[in-house]
Structures are given as structure tokens and as C-alpha cells.
Design a protein around this motif. Structure first.
Motif, mmCIF file in Angstrom:
data_model
loop_
_atom_site.group_PDB
_atom_site.id
_atom_site.type_symbol
_atom_site.label_atom_id
_atom_site.label_comp_id
_atom_site.label_asym_id
_atom_site.label_seq_id
_atom_site.Cartn_x
_atom_site.Cartn_y
_atom_site.Cartn_z
ATOM 1 N N LYS A 1 2.088 -31.763 -35.339
ATOM 2 C CA LYS A 1 2.709 -31.196 -34.132
ATOM 3 C C LYS A 1 3.082 -29.741 -34.405
ATOM 4 O O LYS A 1 3.516 -29.404 -35.506
ATOM 5 N N ALA A 2 2.927 -28.890 -33.396
ATOM 6 C CA ALA A 2 3.334 -27.487 -33.489
ATOM 7 C C ALA A 2 3.656 -26.993 -32.095
ATOM 8 O O ALA A 2 3.154 -27.547 -31.105
ATOM 9 N N VAL A 3 4.540 -25.991 -32.007
ATOM 10 C CA VAL A 3 4.833 -25.360 -30.713
ATOM 11 C C VAL A 3 3.941 -24.136 -30.613
ATOM 12 O O VAL A 3 4.020 -23.226 -31.444
ATOM 13 N N VAL A 4 3.066 -24.159 -29.616
ATOM 14 C CA VAL A 4 2.021 -23.132 -29.476
ATOM 15 C C VAL A 4 2.240 -22.355 -28.192
ATOM 16 O O VAL A 4 2.715 -22.912 -27.195
ATOM 17 N N TYR A 5 1.927 -21.032 -28.222
ATOM 18 C CA TYR A 5 1.924 -20.279 -26.950
ATOM 19 C C TYR A 5 0.647 -19.457 -26.888
ATOM 20 O O TYR A 5 0.190 -18.916 -27.900
ATOM 21 N N THR A 6 0.045 -19.414 -25.699
ATOM 22 C CA THR A 6 -1.244 -18.727 -25.531
ATOM 23 C C THR A 6 -1.130 -17.574 -24.540
ATOM 24 O O THR A 6 -2.106 -16.889 -24.285
ATOM 25 N N GLU A 7 0.059 -17.396 -23.981
ATOM 26 C CA GLU A 7 0.284 -16.238 -23.094
ATOM 27 C C GLU A 7 1.732 -15.778 -23.245
ATOM 28 O O GLU A 7 2.586 -16.562 -23.661
ATOM 29 N N TYR A 8 1.977 -14.507 -22.969
ATOM 30 C CA TYR A 8 3.333 -13.973 -23.043
ATOM 31 C C TYR A 8 4.116 -14.454 -21.822
ATOM 32 O O TYR A 8 3.566 -14.643 -20.745
ATOM 33 N N GLY A 9 5.455 -14.640 -22.024
ATOM 34 C CA GLY A 9 6.244 -15.015 -20.863
ATOM 35 C C GLY A 9 7.551 -15.703 -21.214
ATOM 36 O O GLY A 9 8.026 -15.605 -22.354
ATOM 37 N N PRO A 10 8.126 -16.413 -20.236
ATOM 38 C CA PRO A 10 9.424 -17.079 -20.426
ATOM 39 C C PRO A 10 9.306 -18.252 -21.390
ATOM 40 O O PRO A 10 8.197 -18.620 -21.791
ATOM 41 N N PRO A 11 10.406 -18.894 -21.766
ATOM 42 C CA PRO A 11 10.354 -19.998 -22.739
ATOM 43 C C PRO A 11 9.346 -21.091 -22.405
ATOM 44 O O PRO A 11 8.780 -21.718 -23.308
ATOM 45 N N GLU A 12 9.068 -21.264 -21.128
ATOM 46 C CA GLU A 12 8.120 -22.317 -20.729
ATOM 47 C C GLU A 12 6.719 -22.132 -21.315
ATOM 48 O O GLU A 12 5.931 -23.071 -21.367
ATOM 49 N N VAL A 13 6.389 -20.945 -21.794
ATOM 50 C CA VAL A 13 5.043 -20.739 -22.376
ATOM 51 C C VAL A 13 4.921 -21.464 -23.714
ATOM 52 O O VAL A 13 3.815 -21.659 -24.224
#
Ligand SMILES: NC(=O)c1ccc[n+]([C@@H]2O[C@H](COP(=O)([O-])OP(=O)(O)OC[C@H]3O[C@@H](n4cnc5c(N)ncnc54)[C@H](OP(=O)(O)O)[C@@H]3O)[C@@H](O)[C@H]2O)c1
Length: 334
Positions: free
Chosen positions: A2-14
Motif C-alpha cells: 500500500k502507498a499514498v500516491v498522487y498524480t496531479e497537483y491539488g488539494p489533499p483529495e489528490v
């Protein structure tokens, strides 16, 4: 894993919890099972970097541009955040000699990030060291960034025992470590500046005096200091020179072009100096922070913990300015 991934800039929901491939250690690498990883200023900045203009970035454009390239121009290049960590060695590459399976470690990844995950691999000679024996995983994970940055920046000024040091931004990641180092390691008389809710926190870290910047402008108190350490660069030399002793130093952890010009000017003339400084951490700094922690000279204050799947909530809590100490993401491998 498991990992927390983000693929776009933005608010915490990314920030999205995803299943990603578990890394395998190369010959000179260790595989670390992460137990804790705090949310820092850098994580929130990198999550949102697409929306941060050079003007909003509290460092000169000269540093904004390479940071934008490193983190990603249109979208993040680094998909997993988390710059500080603590955990246990789960596996070692065949050439590894410094660590063995089961060792409890802590460390720092800087702008490479990557700790918001169940596992990470890194070179054995990287920014990783045996965890302070007297600290929990959460407390240990919350030490490297502030501890090493404050240590490296304060070392640029030759603080003498008994000198008067003021720290602006005393309740934050860097400031809270700077209060403890100035007091317990350098032996200075320390004044910490922060806002009302965090006065008790800064006192508990060892500050001799605390000033609430929402109620008082300390330049009007008539007190003068040998060193003013301004973590956020929220003010200017002109505003603060009246609070500096004749040979005093105004040290900045965050600075803009105007501060760099002031540093140049004061390096040529005048007895008071402006110093804009950058911290370049080395593995021996991490080991020194461990020694300070085991000697009881520095500790981390944890405000609250969130499980990995609530990393977005942890970012929101940090960003809304609530923390009274570190916000830590914990991982339950069971
Ligand atoms: N020079 C380097 O090598 C280096 C390395 C890393 C980071 N940095 C810089 O360090 C900064 C982040 O520091 P950090 O991690 O300590 O941040 P942080 O944890 O977010 O803490 C920010 C601190 O600033 C205080 N603050 C906020 N507004 C203020 C104001 N108007 N006047 C006085 N204090 C105020 C806050 O106090 P309250 O919460 O009590 O209001 C808090 O103590 C960034 O600008 C980053 O670029 C520099």
C-alpha cells in the motif's frame, strides 16, 4: 504494497491510497518496513506545487525554477510523498554491512520523498541510521528534518554559551528543533516567537521566554539579541535591526532576493550581518541528532497520528494550521 500516491497537483483529495509494486533492494540497499512518517511543510508544498507561483514560493526564483523541474512542471514526477520516516529493516542487499534484518531505523529522504508507503528501499550509506533507543517510532520519525536543518543552519553562526537567541517560527518543524538546540546544545538564552495556541509548547521545549507575535511586536520590547533566527523570513532586516546587538546576526531559513542583497551589503559594511543559509544534510548529521536525542537534548512533540489511509486528512489538519507539534502518519502492517 500500500502507498499514498498522487498524480496531479491539488488539494489533499489528490492523495489516493493505492496498491503499488513492493521495491526490492539492490546489492547496496536496505528494504525498510515503514512504521511512521510525518507530514511536513515540504510535503504540502510538493502536493500543491503546480499552484505555487515564484512570488508565493518563499525562496528566490533561482530556487523555485529548479524545484519546479525536480518536483514536476505540469504534474508531479515524484508520486509518493513523505520525506521523514522510521521503521525496521526487513531485508538487506548482499553487499550491505551497516544494517541487519530487524534493526530499528529512522531517516530522511529530502526532495526524493517516498515514505508514505509500507516499504522503501535506500542505499545503506544514505540518510538512514539506527533509531534513538529512547524514542518511539513516531517520535523518531519526527526528528530528522527539523533536527538536521536547525543544526546545520545554527552551526553557521558561532553561538556562544549565554548569548541571547531569538527564534521566529519557534513552534514549527525547524523552529521547535532550533529552540531545543540553541538551549540544550549551544547553551544560549532562548526567546521563542509563535502564536497564542503554541506558547506552552515552545516553553515546554526549553525557551526561557516566549513572545506571541499576534499580540506583540518584539522589536518594540527594547530587548536586543545576538542572533535572530527567522524560519519563515516573514520580516526584514530594516524592521529587525533595532532588536539586534551591534555585532548581531539575522539568520534566515527562508529568504527572497531582497534578503540576498542585504546579506551582500552587510558582508561589506556594518557590524550587524544578514545570513541567508541553506542546509545540506549529511548522514553524520542524522547520527548526531540521534546522539542529542539519546542525551535528552532534543525531542519531538507529536500532536496527533493518522493511519496511512487517512493521509489526506493529515494534510488537511496540517494545512489548516492547527498542529501543536508534529502530525504523523502511522502504518499498521498487521
Ligand atoms: N534554508 C533551508 O535549508 C531550508 C530547509 C528546509 C525548509 N526551509 C524553509 O523553512 C520553512 C518551513 O519551516 P518549517 O518546516 O518549520 O514550517 P512549519 O512547520 O510550517 O512552521 C512554521 C512556523 O512559522 C510560524 N509562523 C507562521 N506565520 C507566522 C508569522 N506571521 N510570524 C511569525 N511566525 C509565523 C508558525 O507559528 P504558529 O504556528 O505559532 O503561527 C510556525 O511555527 C519554509 O519556508 C522552507 O522553505 C529552509
Amino acid at each position: 504494497m500500500k502507498a499514498v500516491v498522487y498524480t496531479e497537483y491539488g488539494p489533499p483529495e489528490v492523495l489516493q491510497l493505492q496498491e503499488v509494486e513492493k521495491p526490492t533492494p539492490k546489492d547496496n540497499e536496505v528494504l525498510i518496513r515503514i512504521q511512521a512518517t510525518p507530514v511536513n511543510y515540504g510535503d504540502v508544498l510538493a502536493r500543491n506545487f503546480g499552484k505555487i507561483s515564484p512570488r508565493q514560493f518563499n525562496m528566490p526564483f533561482l530556487l523555485w525554477f529548479p524545484a519546479r523541474i525536480a518536483i514536476g512542471v505540469r504534474k508531479p514526477r515524484i508520486r509518493i510523498l513523505g520525506a521523514e520516516f522510521s521503521g525496521e529493516i526487513e531485508a538487506v542487499g548482499q553487499a550491505v554491512t551497516r544494517f541487519k534484518i530487524g534493526d530499528q531505523v529512522f531517516g530522511y529522504l529530502g526532495q526524493s520523498f517516498g515514505a508514505n508507503a509500507e516499504y522503501l528501499c535506500m542505499p545503506e550509506d544514505g540518510m538512514v541510521a539506527i533509531k534513538p533507543a529512547n524514542l518511539s517510532f513516531e517520535e523518531a520519525a519526527a526528528l530528522p528534518y527539523g533536527g538536521m536543518t536547525a543544526l546545520n543552519l545554527l552551526r553557521k553562526v558561532n553561538i556562544q554559551r549565554g548569548q541571547k537567541v531569538l527564534i521566529n517560527g519557534a513552534s514549527g518543524g525547524i523552529g521547535s528543533a532550533a529552540v531545543q538546540l540553541a538551549k540544550h546544545h549551544f547553551g544560549a538564552e532562548v526567546t521563542g516567537v509563535c502564536s497564542t495556541p503554541r506558547l506552552e509548547l515552545v516553553k515546554s521545549l526549553g525557551a526561557d521566554k516566549v513572545i506571541d507575535y499576534t499580540k506583540e511586536d518584539f522589536t518594540k520590547s527594547g530587548e536586543t539579541y545576538d542572533l535572530i533566527f527567522d524560519v519563515l523570513g516573514k520580516s526584514s532586516f530594516r524592521h529587525w535591526r533595532s532588536a539586534l546587538k551591534p555585532n548581531g546576526v539575522y539568520l534566515l531559513a527562508s529568504f527572497k532576493m531582497k534578503h540576498l542583497f542585504q546579506m551582500l551589503r552587510t558582508s561589506i559594511s556594518g557590524s550587524q550581518k544578514v545570513l541567508c543559509a541553506l542546509s545540506f544534510e549529511k548522514p553524520e548529521d542524522l547520527r548526531f541528532v540521534r546522539e542529542l536525542a539519546e542525551a535528552g537534548k532534543i525531542r519531538s512533540v507529536i500532536d496527533r497520528c493518522y493511519p496511512l489511509e487517512q493521509t489526506a486528512e493529515a494534510h488537511r489538519y496540517y494545512e489548516e494550521g492547527h498542529p501543536q507539534g508534529k502530525v504523523v502518519i502511522t502504518l499498521d502492517h498487521a
